[in-house]
Design an enzyme around this catalytic site. Sequence first.
Site, PDB file in Angstrom:
ATOM      1  N   GLY A   1       0.792  -1.212   0.000  1.00  0.00           N
ATOM      2  CA  GLY A   1       0.000   0.000   0.000  1.00  0.00           C
ATOM      3  C   GLY A   1       0.827   1.267   0.000  1.00  0.00           C
ATOM      4  O   GLY A   1       0.457   2.261  -0.637  1.00  0.00           O
TER       5      GLY A   1
ATOM      6  N   CYS B   1       3.037   4.697  16.132  1.00  0.00           N
ATOM      7  CA  CYS B   1       4.193   4.352  16.947  1.00  0.00           C
ATOM      8  C   CYS B   1       5.474   4.582  16.170  1.00  0.00           C
ATOM      9  O   CYS B   1       5.580   4.210  15.007  1.00  0.00           O
ATOM     10  CB  CYS B   1       4.122   2.887  17.388  1.00  0.00           C
ATOM     11  SG  CYS B   1       2.721   2.546  18.467  1.00  0.00           S
TER      12      CYS B   1
ATOM     13  N   SER C   1      -4.408  -2.904  -0.683  1.00  0.00           N
ATOM     14  CA  SER C   1      -3.318  -3.706  -0.145  1.00  0.00           C
ATOM     15  C   SER C   1      -3.833  -5.086   0.241  1.00  0.00           C
ATOM     16  O   SER C   1      -4.933  -5.214   0.798  1.00  0.00           O
ATOM     17  CB  SER C   1      -2.703  -3.027   1.077  1.00  0.00           C
ATOM     18  OG  SER C   1      -1.621  -3.770   1.584  1.00  0.00           O
ATOM     19  N   ALA C   2      -3.021  -6.115  -0.052  1.00  0.00           N
ATOM     20  CA  ALA C   2      -3.460  -7.501   0.141  1.00  0.00           C
ATOM     21  C   ALA C   2      -3.623  -7.882   1.604  1.00  0.00           C
ATOM     22  O   ALA C   2      -4.557  -8.610   1.964  1.00  0.00           O
ATOM     23  CB  ALA C   2      -2.471  -8.449  -0.540  1.00  0.00           C
ATOM     24  N   HIS C   3      -2.725  -7.423   2.461  1.00  0.00           N
ATOM     25  CA  HIS C   3      -2.707  -7.977   3.820  1.00  0.00           C
ATOM     26  C   HIS C   3      -3.818  -7.450   4.707  1.00  0.00           C
ATOM     27  O   HIS C   3      -3.989  -7.918   5.836  1.00  0.00           O
ATOM     28  CB  HIS C   3      -1.337  -7.764   4.477  1.00  0.00           C
ATOM     29  CG  HIS C   3      -1.090  -6.375   4.982  1.00  0.00           C
ATOM     30  ND1 HIS C   3      -1.160  -6.049   6.314  1.00  0.00           N
ATOM     31  CD2 HIS C   3      -0.739  -5.239   4.346  1.00  0.00           C
ATOM     32  CE1 HIS C   3      -0.864  -4.771   6.483  1.00  0.00           C
ATOM     33  NE2 HIS C   3      -0.616  -4.257   5.295  1.00  0.00           N
TER      34      HIS C   3
ATOM     35  N   ASN D   1      -8.394   4.473   9.185  1.00  0.00           N
ATOM     36  CA  ASN D   1      -7.872   3.265   9.813  1.00  0.00           C
ATOM     37  C   ASN D   1      -7.983   3.291  11.340  1.00  0.00           C
ATOM     38  O   ASN D   1      -7.972   2.238  11.971  1.00  0.00           O
ATOM     39  CB  ASN D   1      -6.415   3.032   9.403  1.00  0.00           C
ATOM     40  CG  ASN D   1      -5.555   4.256   9.617  1.00  0.00           C
ATOM     41  OD1 ASN D   1      -5.831   5.328   9.063  1.00  0.00           O
ATOM     42  ND2 ASN D   1      -4.502   4.116  10.405  1.00  0.00           N
TER      43      ASN D   1
ATOM     44  N   GLN E   1      -8.117   0.409   3.809  1.00  0.00           N
ATOM     45  CA  GLN E   1      -8.784  -0.073   5.020  1.00  0.00           C
ATOM     46  C   GLN E   1     -10.226  -0.507   4.757  1.00  0.00           C
ATOM     47  O   GLN E   1     -10.765  -1.354   5.474  1.00  0.00           O
ATOM     48  CB  GLN E   1      -8.755   1.011   6.099  1.00  0.00           C
ATOM     49  CG  GLN E   1      -9.017   0.519   7.498  1.00  0.00           C
ATOM     50  CD  GLN E   1      -8.011  -0.519   7.952  1.00  0.00           C
ATOM     51  OE1 GLN E   1      -8.362  -1.680   8.164  1.00  0.00           O
ATOM     52  NE2 GLN E   1      -6.754  -0.123   8.103  1.00  0.00           N
TER      53      GLN E   1
END
Length: 379
Positions: free
Chosen positions: A71, A324, A198-200, A150, A178
């Site tokens: 992504g 983070c 995005s795949a994941h 997200n 998302q």
Amino acid sequence: MPDRVYLDWNATTPLRPEAREAMAAAWDLCGNPSSVHAEGRQARKLVEDSRARVAGAIGAQPRNVVFTSGGTEANALALASGLRRGSGLPAERLVVSAIEHASVLAGGRFPSEAIDTVGVTRSGLLDLHHLREMLAGRPPMLVSLMLANNETGAVQPVAEAGAMVHAAGGLLHVDAIQAFGKIPFSINEMNADLVTLSAHKIGGPKGVGVVVLAEGVLGFEPLLRGGGQELGRRAGTENVAGIAGFGAAVKAAMDSRDSDAVRLESLRNRLENGLRDTPDAIVFADGAPRLPNTTLFTVPGLKAETAVIGFDLAGIAVSSGSACSSGKVQPSHVLEAMGFGSELAQGAVRLSLGWSTTDADVDRCLEAWRKLEGTLLRG
């Protein structure tokens, strides 16, 4: 040790069995998808089958799907000056909302002095009035908006924004990473010129993404040059196994999307009702349309980092609503953009559900919270 409960699906999802199986089959192929022999054609077929699945899921043409390494690269590839619609003028500036993912806030290939930021409301939705003011009487712009945030899960009014952008001669990029697999959408209904995925986030492998172009978008330039892969739009031998896994995950996600949404929204609502038993608990963006699986909450005085650790020790994986960096939790830029102070922005905890989340998982989360809340809030 009891089984752990995973409630961080917005960060990444488990690999779907269908994706694992497709990847295992692809690993046994030795052909380069650019080769013309039988082995190469086998690999090419896997890539093109997945390309067609991605395109079909959002109403695009397969030839307009460009595979990337994920992504972040997809967003960087999409955010470039010089893009135009047909015979229109090329975009000279970039406009992003204040709640975008870091890969969009970085601006892609636009210089920092050519980037403007549009605000959001207290509910976490794009301020359409502000956007209209920014577009008025200015050269064509590329506007980049996420379909769903997200952190809060708030679903943005991208179709309305896209109509404004097109009326001003600009283009719209939608980061739908998302939202993909959670809510229905199409590239044309969103008035989008570019969409990134995005795949994941849908049960595919990490390290695979796409940019999808609408018909009539011109001036698209590659980030990586060298080979002629992806019709010259992204050089480098395709990640055949990862792409095959992406395609399999797309099919599985689309097949169960609507039924999953109903079930997960019910679970999320029960979770939020339990969290609201804590006095002064806040669920952010609860008045806005949201993804069915996402809750971002806090209680005044709560420290997100401590809460995440407490949940983890109780066997439950959650995340803070903050970005983070080097292990340090920073205040959420999303909540600050929504007008919440730094104390609340630094205390937000995100719970996100997925296809294998159960009633028992929600029960364990609420039980853990009831045990933790007194200690966490006194701390």
